[in-house]
Design an enzyme around this catalytic site. Structure first.
Site, mmCIF file in Angstrom:
data_model
loop_
_atom_site.group_PDB
_atom_site.id
_atom_site.type_symbol
_atom_site.label_atom_id
_atom_site.label_comp_id
_atom_site.label_asym_id
_atom_site.label_seq_id
_atom_site.Cartn_x
_atom_site.Cartn_y
_atom_site.Cartn_z
ATOM 1 N N GLU A 176 42.779 53.923 -34.969
ATOM 2 C CA GLU A 176 43.788 54.326 -35.965
ATOM 3 C C GLU A 176 45.216 53.910 -35.626
ATOM 4 O O GLU A 176 45.983 53.517 -36.508
ATOM 5 C CB GLU A 176 43.756 55.851 -36.176
ATOM 6 C CG GLU A 176 42.652 56.320 -37.116
ATOM 7 C CD GLU A 176 41.354 56.616 -36.387
ATOM 8 O OE1 GLU A 176 41.160 56.106 -35.271
ATOM 9 O OE2 GLU A 176 40.529 57.356 -36.960
ATOM 10 N N ALA A 190 37.529 55.915 -42.330
ATOM 11 C CA ALA A 190 38.003 56.324 -43.648
ATOM 12 C C ALA A 190 38.255 55.050 -44.455
ATOM 13 O O ALA A 190 38.478 53.977 -43.876
ATOM 14 C CB ALA A 190 39.285 57.124 -43.501
ATOM 15 N N GLY A 244 37.336 57.398 -38.812
ATOM 16 C CA GLY A 244 36.735 58.580 -39.420
ATOM 17 C C GLY A 244 35.222 58.629 -39.226
ATOM 18 O O GLY A 244 34.628 59.708 -39.228
ATOM 19 N N GLU A 258 34.835 60.233 -36.008
ATOM 20 C CA GLU A 258 35.187 61.663 -36.127
ATOM 21 C C GLU A 258 34.085 62.463 -36.832
ATOM 22 O O GLU A 258 33.859 63.628 -36.504
ATOM 23 C CB GLU A 258 36.526 61.808 -36.850
ATOM 24 C CG GLU A 258 37.678 61.302 -35.985
ATOM 25 C CD GLU A 258 39.005 61.366 -36.698
ATOM 26 O OE1 GLU A 258 39.137 60.675 -37.740
ATOM 27 O OE2 GLU A 258 39.898 62.093 -36.248
HETATM 28 N N1 COA Z 1 37.854 50.893 -45.311
HETATM 29 C C1 COA Z 1 37.738 50.169 -46.418
HETATM 30 N N2 COA Z 1 36.996 49.068 -46.499
HETATM 31 C C2 COA Z 1 36.339 48.681 -45.395
HETATM 32 C C3 COA Z 1 36.422 49.380 -44.196
HETATM 33 C C4 COA Z 1 37.220 50.551 -44.171
HETATM 34 N N3 COA Z 1 37.352 51.322 -43.096
HETATM 35 N N4 COA Z 1 35.648 48.736 -43.271
HETATM 36 C C5 COA Z 1 35.108 47.695 -43.888
HETATM 37 N N5 COA Z 1 35.531 47.632 -45.166
HETATM 38 C C6 COA Z 1 35.187 46.645 -46.182
HETATM 39 C C7 COA Z 1 35.925 45.331 -45.980
HETATM 40 O O1 COA Z 1 37.230 45.391 -46.506
HETATM 41 C C8 COA Z 1 35.010 44.399 -46.713
HETATM 42 O O2 COA Z 1 35.255 44.522 -48.084
HETATM 43 P P1 COA Z 1 35.200 43.224 -49.074
HETATM 44 O O3 COA Z 1 33.824 42.662 -48.901
HETATM 45 O O4 COA Z 1 35.473 43.789 -50.410
HETATM 46 O O5 COA Z 1 36.255 42.296 -48.533
HETATM 47 C C9 COA Z 1 33.634 44.955 -46.442
HETATM 48 O O6 COA Z 1 33.816 46.327 -46.088
HETATM 49 C C10 COA Z 1 32.932 44.272 -45.290
HETATM 50 O O7 COA Z 1 33.777 44.344 -44.177
HETATM 51 P P2 COA Z 1 33.788 43.197 -43.049
HETATM 52 O O8 COA Z 1 34.941 43.496 -42.165
HETATM 53 O O9 COA Z 1 33.722 41.860 -43.682
HETATM 54 O O10 COA Z 1 32.376 43.497 -42.326
HETATM 55 P P3 COA Z 1 31.907 43.040 -40.871
HETATM 56 O O11 COA Z 1 30.451 43.366 -40.848
HETATM 57 O O12 COA Z 1 32.344 41.662 -40.554
HETATM 58 O O13 COA Z 1 32.684 44.006 -39.857
HETATM 59 C C11 COA Z 1 33.507 46.146 -39.069
HETATM 60 C C12 COA Z 1 32.347 45.391 -39.763
HETATM 61 C C13 COA Z 1 33.143 47.631 -39.116
HETATM 62 C C14 COA Z 1 33.654 45.666 -37.624
HETATM 63 C C15 COA Z 1 34.831 45.883 -39.819
HETATM 64 O O14 COA Z 1 34.604 46.063 -41.201
HETATM 65 C C16 COA Z 1 35.986 46.781 -39.422
HETATM 66 O O15 COA Z 1 36.582 46.596 -38.367
HETATM 67 N N6 COA Z 1 36.328 47.764 -40.296
HETATM 68 C C17 COA Z 1 37.510 48.595 -40.139
HETATM 69 C C18 COA Z 1 37.408 49.533 -38.955
HETATM 70 C C19 COA Z 1 38.610 50.433 -38.815
HETATM 71 O O16 COA Z 1 39.705 50.019 -38.498
HETATM 72 N N7 COA Z 1 38.384 51.737 -39.058
HETATM 73 C C20 COA Z 1 39.382 52.727 -38.933
HETATM 74 C C21 COA Z 1 39.779 53.246 -40.252
HETATM 75 S S1 COA Z 1 40.902 54.614 -40.096
#
Ligand code: COA
Length: 247
Positions: free
Chosen positions: A129, A63, A106, A109
């Site tokens: 989460e 999400a 999400g 999910e």
């Molecule tokens: N919600 C909002 N923004 C998100 C996001 C999320 N769940 N996941 C990634 N983004 C955004 C980052 O904030 C970043 O934004 P910016 O460029 O404006 O700073 C952009 O997407 C790129 O993310 P980044 O983390 O730099 O990419 P990456 O390729 O290095 O890593 C992931 C990819 C998926 C490993 C990492 O983004 C991540 O761990 N995301 C969150 C996962 C999470 O906790 N999900 C549960 C949500 S309930």
């Protein structure tokens, strides 16, 4: 690439929906949820198999945390993502999640809401989460135990551990692994198999699979009763019985 959060590729017997917020790693925000609802409305009206895909490296990173951070109790009670995922799960025809790379929170999910999940060797799937101070509440606490069993679901949801493709396959969370450039082809091959079968029989099988446990026998019986009266059943069985005479 288009700014639409969901790219929809329509065919006669299937629709491919591709999550499309690559800059935010396909984080599921309100616009994407709205687009998923619009697609569900279309598929409820005109049932077809649905293939849900993401990018090559990220299916969906969860999400949208920027939106989640500002949501309060009333928003949680609206179950914004859970409601959309239930609607996807309830679509009349099968839903196939074709997952490459990260499917987190999400995103996982959404994949759990599909009937079938296939993935690439780069899969990373799980629910982090609790590390963000919330729980996975878009279906994970009840759907994941149905898919992998209570003990394994508990381990995943209570630790936030992320599974790779081999472990997800061993646990039955996904049904097969494909090279990234063959994933969509594998999903289409599955949709081809579904399309070759009788659509009503497929829909009724999905309804029976989704039925509450206690009602299973009754629902199964009634759905089969309807199919036993269908012209398509008679036609397909006659074609089988007459196949040697035509050969
Ligand atoms: N919600 C909002 N923004 C998100 C996001 C999320 N769940 N996941 C990634 N983004 C955004 C980052 O904030 C970043 O934004 P910016 O460029 O404006 O700073 C952009 O997407 C790129 O993310 P980044 O983390 O730099 O990419 P990456 O390729 O290095 O890593 C992931 C990819 C998926 C490993 C990492 O983004 C991540 O761990 N995301 C969150 C996962 C999470 O906790 N999900 C549960 C949500 S309930």
């Amino acid at each position: 690439m288009s700014g639409e959060p969901l790219l929809v590729d329509r065919h006669d017997d299937r629709v491919v929906a591709t999550l499309n917020r690559p800059a935010k790693r396909n984080a599921i925000d309100q616009d994407m949820i709205d687009a998923l609802h619009a697609l569900c409305a279309e598929l409820e009206h005109e049932p077809r198999t649905l293939i849900i895909a993401g990018g090559d490296t990220v299916f969906a990173a969860g999400a949208d945390i920027a939106q989640l951070r500002d949501r309060g109790a009333d928003d949680a009670r609206k179950a914004i993502n859970a409601t959309a995922f239930i609607r996807i799960n309830e679509l009349p025809m099968p839903v196939i999640a074709a997952i490459s790379g990260y499917a987190l929170g999400g995103g996982a999910e959404l994949a759990f809401a599909a009937d079938v999940r296939i993935a690439t060797p780069t899969l990373k799937i799980g629910n982090p989460e609790t590390g963000l101070g919330i729980m996975a509440a878009a279906g994970a606490t009840w759907r994941l135990p149905q898919i992998v069993g209570h003990a394994r679901a508990s381990e995943l949801l209570l630790t936030g551990r992320i599974l790779d493709a081999d472990e997800a396959l061993a646990w039955g969370l996904i049904s097969s692994i494909h090279p990234t450039d063959e994933l969509l082809g594998a999903a289409h091959a599955m949709a081809d198999r579904i399309a070759a079968n009788d659509a009503l029989a497929t829909r009724h099988t999905k309804r029976a699979l989704r039925a509450p446990h206690a009602q299973h026998p009754d629902i199964e019986r009634e759905l089969q009763a309807e199919l036993f009266e269908s012209g398509e059943k008679h036609r397909r069985m006659t074609a089988f019985l007459e196949r040697k005479r035509k050969a």
